[in-house]
Design an enzyme around this catalytic site. Structure first.
Site, short mmCIF file in Angstrom:
data_model
loop_
_atom_site.label_atom_id
_atom_site.label_comp_id
_atom_site.label_asym_id
_atom_site.label_seq_id
_atom_site.Cartn_x
_atom_site.Cartn_y
_atom_site.Cartn_z
N ARG A 42 2.65 125.16 15.84
CA ARG A 42 2.54 123.86 15.19
C ARG A 42 3.91 123.16 15.13
O ARG A 42 4.25 122.53 14.14
CB ARG A 42 1.98 124.01 13.78
CG ARG A 42 0.54 124.46 13.69
CD ARG A 42 -0.40 123.44 14.29
NE ARG A 42 -1.79 123.66 13.91
CZ ARG A 42 -2.83 123.11 14.51
NH1 ARG A 42 -2.63 122.30 15.55
NH2 ARG A 42 -4.06 123.34 14.10
N GLY B 59 2.50 123.92 20.08
CA GLY B 59 1.87 123.07 19.08
C GLY B 59 0.55 123.62 18.58
O GLY B 59 -0.11 122.99 17.76
N LYS C 170 11.33 121.91 18.66
CA LYS C 170 11.63 122.77 19.81
C LYS C 170 13.10 122.68 20.17
O LYS C 170 13.76 123.70 20.41
CB LYS C 170 10.76 122.36 21.00
CG LYS C 170 9.28 122.67 20.86
CD LYS C 170 8.52 122.29 22.13
CE LYS C 170 7.04 122.61 22.01
NZ LYS C 170 6.29 122.31 23.26
N ASP D 121 7.17 126.87 26.50
CA ASP D 121 5.96 126.22 26.02
C ASP D 121 4.78 127.12 26.37
O ASP D 121 4.91 128.05 27.18
CB ASP D 121 5.83 124.85 26.70
CG ASP D 121 4.56 124.13 26.29
OD1 ASP D 121 4.20 124.18 25.12
OD2 ASP D 121 3.93 123.53 27.18
N GLU E 43 -10.40 116.38 26.83
CA GLU E 43 -11.42 115.35 26.69
C GLU E 43 -12.36 115.36 27.88
O GLU E 43 -13.58 115.19 27.75
CB GLU E 43 -10.75 113.99 26.53
CG GLU E 43 -11.73 112.89 26.13
CD GLU E 43 -11.02 111.71 25.49
OE1 GLU E 43 -10.30 111.00 26.22
OE2 GLU E 43 -11.18 111.51 24.29
N ASN F 183 6.49 116.71 26.23
CA ASN F 183 6.88 117.26 24.94
C ASN F 183 7.87 118.41 25.07
O ASN F 183 8.41 118.88 24.08
CB ASN F 183 5.64 117.74 24.17
CG ASN F 183 4.88 118.81 24.93
OD1 ASN F 183 4.82 118.81 26.15
ND2 ASN F 183 4.29 119.74 24.21
N ASP G 246 6.24 122.26 30.90
CA ASP G 246 5.59 121.48 31.97
C ASP G 246 5.27 120.05 31.56
O ASP G 246 4.80 119.28 32.39
CB ASP G 246 4.29 122.17 32.39
CG ASP G 246 3.19 122.02 31.35
OD1 ASP G 246 3.49 122.13 30.16
OD2 ASP G 246 2.04 121.76 31.74
#
Length: 1324
Positions: free
Chosen positions: A929, A811, A935, A529, A633, A958, A955
């Site tokens: 993406r 992603g 994956k 990842d 955020e 996902n 980590d």
């Protein structure tokens, strides 16, 4: 629905290998894989399945869509179809059961479906099914649950699971039979049990049963002790949990009960810092507006607080026990399942039907925080709770060496049977030609027929079993126990390695399994990842684009070029803002000047950042702190705060900010929350009679929903977005829309209807959201920096030199993925080309793949083979230099980048081999993406066709799918909770520790295990085949050469400890050189150190050793006499001499095999020889063995020492000569590095050693880490905010949390959202 998910769903639906379950009109479940026929009318359109609808072109599988949308991570442990409850036939009350397990569906499907009919009885497919039918033990899966609070009589009829849990396997009474049954399911143990049974038959056994019973019992006891200890720990854990105290309302009175006595429908009271006893529906709390706060570390590893809220209709019950005791609400909800983030149900209370969702459910295992008390109704208990349904067994992983060992053991068994058959035939011939004439001296047993043809045949048949017993040690019973002990010790060495200790988080590396250590030395593919694995997942607001103008860069006024920001660059002074954070850095004065000048676009930009979020503010020690669902955020709200737009507080229906010192209060009308499909969030606010929608989201999503007529703004903003992504920044767009009040009221009514819908609730809400989030006006874009972890470029470079291929699965967007590849050295400037696959349909993807395959073939055909340079040059000028040349490094190689759209088609069965062919010839592969499911599919593709050992590292939640799919999963204990760690086989704190884990511990473990196995088979063949040679001189009568006690303990005591020391401590080169010379890792990739060829070499070595061991002493003692003229040619003396020389020879061989001597090696090697002599003396003279005096008599004569010396020289001299020849004339890399190591040790006193670590050059110096914006946080507090009162109007009284993790939640210093403490859990 986003196109990524559409394509993925189409791909999954079109896969002919995927079996789907649908129902016919009569309700019977049929397998769609076998009933995919066309309609009777011949139209070719198949009948709709249970969860399918026609969209005009094909049947769309709604259930499959939901599964993909919800993400792979929530279902990684599998659909909980195995959990069930006993059957209750009560259709009048709505509980519907089915005897056919199906995939867990949404609650709406259960509400609208008629009760399915029973499957007609058929022929039982197995004896288990027959027994189930016979005794009516079939377990059925419920499809709906009905509960009435405080009504145990009503709830008891359904026989719901009690709250008692049991994770242990054994009890005091069944441990021995159950454990033995499990152990004898192992082929080796069962094989030796059969031998033991044969040895109990006197007519065929020439060995006492002790020879097999002692090692077998020893192995069984060691394994049983380990199993008993593990199960004892599970019992302790179960008892500890079951005996926790809880307060239960019984007949209107609060009583203390242990957890195991809590039942479904009970109302329980929980207090602050208590564990939640079961899955409960929250009905009232101590906090205003029905709020409570929980910590879910036991569920998902996250320590950040989450907020839950009860229904306003039940909030007024308060903590009046009599009122709550009279509460008789009826709950109808989904059946037990393992989806932690989903709950559908309704509550019938006071004539109203109230919608229930996951925000009103507290799950077992959560801890109540900062809430004085709360009450709840138990919905799921015990094994039906989501925590228990997620604790399924992890798939057992086996190493390639384990699989090879099973094959070798099977081959050894056939070899044993061949020897037995040979001895059988030879015995029959001897008895026919010679033996029958010696019956007076050697009479046949009474069972043997007296006639010559039948007698020898029966004797030969019995001899077959006798030699199976005598030669059984060629199959090593102690091998498996020794392997497990070595692996366990190697795991401890990984856990204790201080070089992999992360001081910042005080985290050690941890081996969470003990069965895969040597596989760490054979990794060929790493799937990684990006966010949080290669990068830190610590976000900082870096740049932005507002109204077509870019801010955040420093431009040289003379040249107009961008200047690089360094540690000496002066940041903007924001100290005049009383809420500013000292850790926040921004360097472009133009943005501050624009805000000071009252630029309306800039003010609107930061006003949106301060309003459009689900962040929760807190006052701690007079400081304003934020609890954010994701670092992204938190960084955006923090940026608005530092630029003067401070998010101060929120109430149930309002948000308060301070805009440049002026308080502004907005009425909060609605929050359209984020999820992984929408990839955006919006808020609808009202101020001064004006209603406005604010939206932020991924650029591709927001651009599709912009109002026409903004072409120029869109063009310039897109230019900035591309540049930001090129610099590796995470981007998103901001937009707004003014709403007409009449339209909003109409939309709000339809929104409320969708929110309380029991059928397709999520889909209806998505449609409502989609309707209003259109015709937006673009404000600008933000760019957040996610920094690389320390040591990532060096680690990737070294792993690449080691021959490991690294694929990054992320992603993020394509531009971001490419640039992060350059930053971390995955992509380099010397590469010949970077192939980009971005087609939108199958044919175009195939065309691109074929084109790139031809380019690779053309380059391969034109390039001349390169001559490898010397690995190490041992000259005065170049000592220690690594002149290693990497294969393919001269021409740079290729890289492949593919996006999620194209990957859907590339993973199609028609194209997957073509995709794999191209990707496997590239030095680096980046998939961007991608979804969690994709994956896992990429990892599985490589596993299936390349037959290579794979490692997945991540980590977050996902990443769990690919971690579970790969041969080895490594979890990074980072910013996204501990889900990846909990699912992994190994865990480290930083990606850089992967280098040491593989190149040092992995290589050592593989090297040690291979050396151990080669030696183990050698010593066993040398020992066992002596019996075979002896058979030629005892008429193949199965007479044994060695003392039965020696046969029993040879592998257990005499030769076990030295080989264990070798398997635990051996190393060819030290850890420093293992990292300095990564190509040392290559033998593991090639399976060079232990394979079938190496096994045959070891077996041949043992075969020749047994020959010499037998025949030299045989020749010496054949007519041997002692000094007094007495014969020494007796069987016991000869056997004792051969046994003693055997122990000496295999110990000498161990000395030659040991490269790294420790104190433990010395103790075990020399101690084994001493222990052999002491045990022989004790057994023969103290206990009175059969061979008493034989060895002492032999050792009293010079003949013994001459024979021993001659045998040792004949056996050891060729081995030493062979090894010296290869080290001197044909040294491998390990030999050269070992020589360098000794050379460096000699030179250390003359000069200091220089560190010459080889690291490829970087593409360019970069200030920012390259990673694109990918909404990393899970669904936030939006529904809580919109459905009721989210924030308490007063400060918390409890103060800091004292759970050992307080610093992560409420540190004394105010939080800097450059490094927020509330990371995300799901990234798609």
């Amino acid at each position: 629905m986003d196109d990524d998910f559409e394509l993925e769903i189409l791909d999954l639906e079109d896969n002919p290998n995927r079996s789907r379950v649908r129902k016919r009109s009569n309700g019977h479940a049929v397998n769609n894989a076998h009933h995919e026929g066309k309609k009777a009318d011949g139209s070719g359109r198949k009948e709709p399945g249970e969860n399918e609808k026609w969209d005009g072109t094909h049947w769309e599988n709604v259930e499959l869509r939901e599964r993909v949308v919800e993400g792979w991570a929530a279902r990684v442990v599998g659909i909980a179809a195995s959990q069930s409850t006993p059957k209750v036939k009560d259709p009048a009350k709505g509980r519907v059961l089915t005897s056919k397990p199906t995939i867990v569906q949404s609650f709406g499907d259960f509400m609208k479906e008629p009760p399915p009919s029973k499957k007609p009885p058929g022929r039982p497919s197995s004896i288990y099914e027959h027994l189930n039918n016979l005794f009516n033990f079939s377990k059925e899966l419920e499809t709906e649950r009905r509960i009435i609070a405080n009504d145990p009589e009503h709830n008891a009829q359904y026989n719901y699971a009690k709250n008692y849990i049991k994770t242990s396997k054994y009890t005091f009474f069944n441990f021995v039979p159950y454990n033995l049954f499990e152990q004898f399911q192992r082929l080796a143990n069962f094989y030796f049990l059969c031998l033991l049974v044969l040895q109990l038959i006197p007519v065929i056994s020439s060995l006492t049963p002790v020879t097999t019973a002692v090692p077998l019992i020893g192995v069984l006891m060691v394994t049983a002790t380990k199993d008993a200890y593990d199960d004892y720990q599970r019992h302790r854990s179960d008892n500890q949990v079951n005996k926790r105290k809880s307060h239960v309302l019984r007949k209107g009175q609060l009583k203390e009960e242990i957890w195991s006595k809590v039942e479904v429908g009970d109302v329980i009271r929980m207090e602050n810092n208590q564990f939640v006893a079961a899955d409960i529906l929250l009905i009232s709390t101590s906090e205003p507006n029905g709020l409570c706060y929980i910590e879910t570390s036991e569920l998902d590893g996250e320590t950040n607080l989450k907020c839950k809220q009860c229904l306003p209709e039940t909030e007024n019950l308060g903590h009046d026990d009599s009122s709550i005791g009279s509460f008789r609400g009826e709950i109808r909800c989904e059946p037990p399942n393992n989806q932690l983030n989903k709950f559908d149900g309704v509550l019938n209370f006071e004539g109203k039907q109230l919608s229930l969702d996951n925000d009103k459910i507290l799950l077992r295992g959560c801890i109540l925080r900062n809430t004085e008390w709360c009450y709840g109704v138990v919905v799921f208990a015990g094994k039906d709770t989501k925590l228990m349904m997620n604790s399924g067994k992890t798939k057992f992983k086996r190493t390639s060496i384990d699989r090879l060992l099973n094959f070798i053991i099977l081959g050894i068994v056939f070899f044993l049977l061949s020897m037995c058959l040979f001895c059988t035939i030879a015995c029959g011939i001897w008895e026919s030609l010679t033996g029958q004439y010696f019956r007076v001296f050697l009479p046949w047993d009474s069972l043997i027929p007296p006639d010559p043809p039948g007698g020898p045949a029966v004797i030969a048949l019995l001899v077959f079993f006798s030699y199976a017993i005598v030669l059984n040690t060629v199959v090593p019973i102690s091998l498996y126990v020794s392997v497990e002990v070595i692996r366990l010790c190697q795991s401890f060495l990984i856990n204790w390695d201080d070089a992999m200790y992360h001081h910042a988080t005080k985290t050690h590396a941890k081996a969470r399994t003990t069965t895969l250590n040597e596989e760490l030395g054979q990794i060929e593919y790493i799937f990684s990842d990006k966010t949080g694995t290669l990068t830190q997942n610590l976000m900082a607001f870096n740049k932005c684009s507002i109204a077509g103008r870019s801010y955040g860069d420093i431009i040289d006024p003379r040249t107009g070029e961008y200047l690089e920001i360094s540690e000496y660059t002066r940041p903007v002074d924001l100290s005049r803002n009383p809420f500013h954070e000292a850790s926040f850095k921004f360097y472009d004065h133009g943005l501050v000047d624009a805000l000071d000048g009252g630029d309306p676009e800039c003010e609107a930009f930061f006003r949106l950042l301060a309003l459009c979020h689900t962040v929760m503010p807190e006052e701690s020690k007079g400081k304003l702190e934020y609890q954010a669902q994701s670092p992204d955020e938190g960084a955006l709200v923090s940026a608005a705060r530092n630029f003067g737009f401070v998010f101060k507080s929120r109430t149930p229906n309002s948000i308060t900010i301070f805009a440049k010192g002026v308080q502004e209060v907005y009425e909060l009308l609605c929050i359209l929350d984020f999820n992984n499909v929408r990839k955006r969030m919006s808020v609808i606010l009202k101020k001064d009679g004006k209603i406005r929608l604010y939206c932020k989201g991924a650029d591709s999503i927001v651009y599709e929903r912009l109002k026409d007529g903004q072409d120029s703004l869109k063009y310039h903003t897109q230019e900035h977005l591309d540049r930001f992504a090129g610099e590796g920044l995470r981007t998103l767009c901001l937009a707004y829309k003014d709403l007409d009040e009449d339209y909003f009221l109409d939309w709000k009514g339809r929104h409320h209807e969708a929110a309380i819908s029991l059928e397709r609730r999520e889909e209806k809400l998505d449609e409502i959201y989609e309707e209003i989030e259109k015709n937006l006006i673009l404000l600008g874009a933000t760019a957040i920096e996610d920094k690389l972890q320390d040591g990532v470029p060096q680690t990737i470079a070294n792993l690449a030199v080691a021959g490991i291929k690294i694929w990054v699965l992320t992603g993020d967007k394509q531009e971001t993925a490419i640039n992060i590849g350059y930053s971390c050295q995955l992509l380099t400037d010397d590469m010949l080309d970077i192939f980009i696959i971005d087609a939108q349909n199958a044919s175009d993807v195939e065309d691109q793949l074929r084109k790139y395959r031809e380019e690779i073939r053309n380059v391969a055909a034109t390039n001349q083979p390169q001559t490898n340079l010397s690995v190490v040059t041992f000259s005065d000028e170049g000592v220690g230099q690594d002149n290693l040349s990497e294969a393919g490094e001269s021409n740079g190689g290729f890289a492949l980048v593919i996006n999620g759209h194209s990957l859907v088609w590339a993973l199609n069965p028609k194209l997957e081999l073509l995709f794999l062919e191209v990707a496997s010839q590239c030095r680096a592969v980046i998939c961007c993406r991608v979804t969690p499911l994709q994956k896992a599919m990429v990892v599985d593709l490589v596993k299936r066709y390349k037959k290579a050992v794979t490692l997945a590292v991540g980590d977050g939640a996902n990443d769990v799918s690919m971690i579970k799919t790969a041969h080895i999963g490594v979890g990074i204990s980072g910013q996204e909770g501990l889900q990846a760690v909990l699912a992994s086989d190994y865990s480290v704190a930083q990606f850089k520790f992967l280098e040491r884990l593989l190149l040092v511990h992995g290589r050592w473990s593989y090297y040690r295990m291979c050396k151990f196995l080669r030696y183990f088979f050698y010593k066993n063949f040398a020992f066992t085949l002596c019996h075979f040679w002896f058979a030629f001189f005892v008429a193949f009568s199965a007479q044994t050469l060695f003392d039965p006690m020696f046969i029993s303990v040879y592998n257990l005591f005499y030769t076990s400890m030295p080989v264990l020391a070798l398997g635990i401590f051996e190393q060819d080169v030290n850890s420093k050189n293992s990292i300095k010379f990564p190509r040392l890792y290559t033998p593991g990739l090639q399976n060079a150190l232990f394979n079938k060829r190496e096994f045959f070499r070891s077996a041949l070595h043992g075969f020749l050793t047994s020959c010499v061991l037998f025949f030299i002493p045989f020749g010496a003692y054949y007519n041997g006499m002692d000094q007094e003229g007495r014969s020494m040619a007796d069987q016991q003396t000869f056997g004792s001499v051969v046994a003693t020389i055997l122990v000496i020879v295999v110990t000498m061989q161990m000395c030659l095999d040991t490269s790294y001597w420790t104190l433990f090696n010395h103790i075990t090697i020399w101690g084994s020889l001493i222990f052999y002599l002491l045990l022989q003396y004790f057994y023969n003279f103290v206990i009175g063995g059969e061979y008493v005096g034989a060895l002492s008599k032999a050792m009293g004569e010079p003949l013994f020492y001459f024979t021993s010396l001659l045998t040792i020289v004949v056996l050891m001299l060729p081995v030493m000569a062979w090894r010296f020849y290869w080290v001197d004339v044909r040294p491998n890399l390990s030999d050269k590095v070992r020589f360098k190591q000794r050379h460096d040790a000699k030179m250390a006193s003359k000069r200091s050693e220089h560190d010459m670590l080889r690291t490829p050059s970087a593409r360019r110096s970069r200030r920012s880490v390259r990673s694109g914006y990918a909404f990393a946080h899970q669904e936030g507090f939006g529904r809580l905010i919109t459905s009721g009162k989210i924030m308490r109007p007063r400060n918390m009284k409890q103060g800091p949390i004292s759970n050992g993790r307080a610093t992560n939640l409420r540190p004394d210093n105010k939080i800097s959202f450059v490094a927020p403490a509330a990371p995300s859990t799901v990234e798609v």
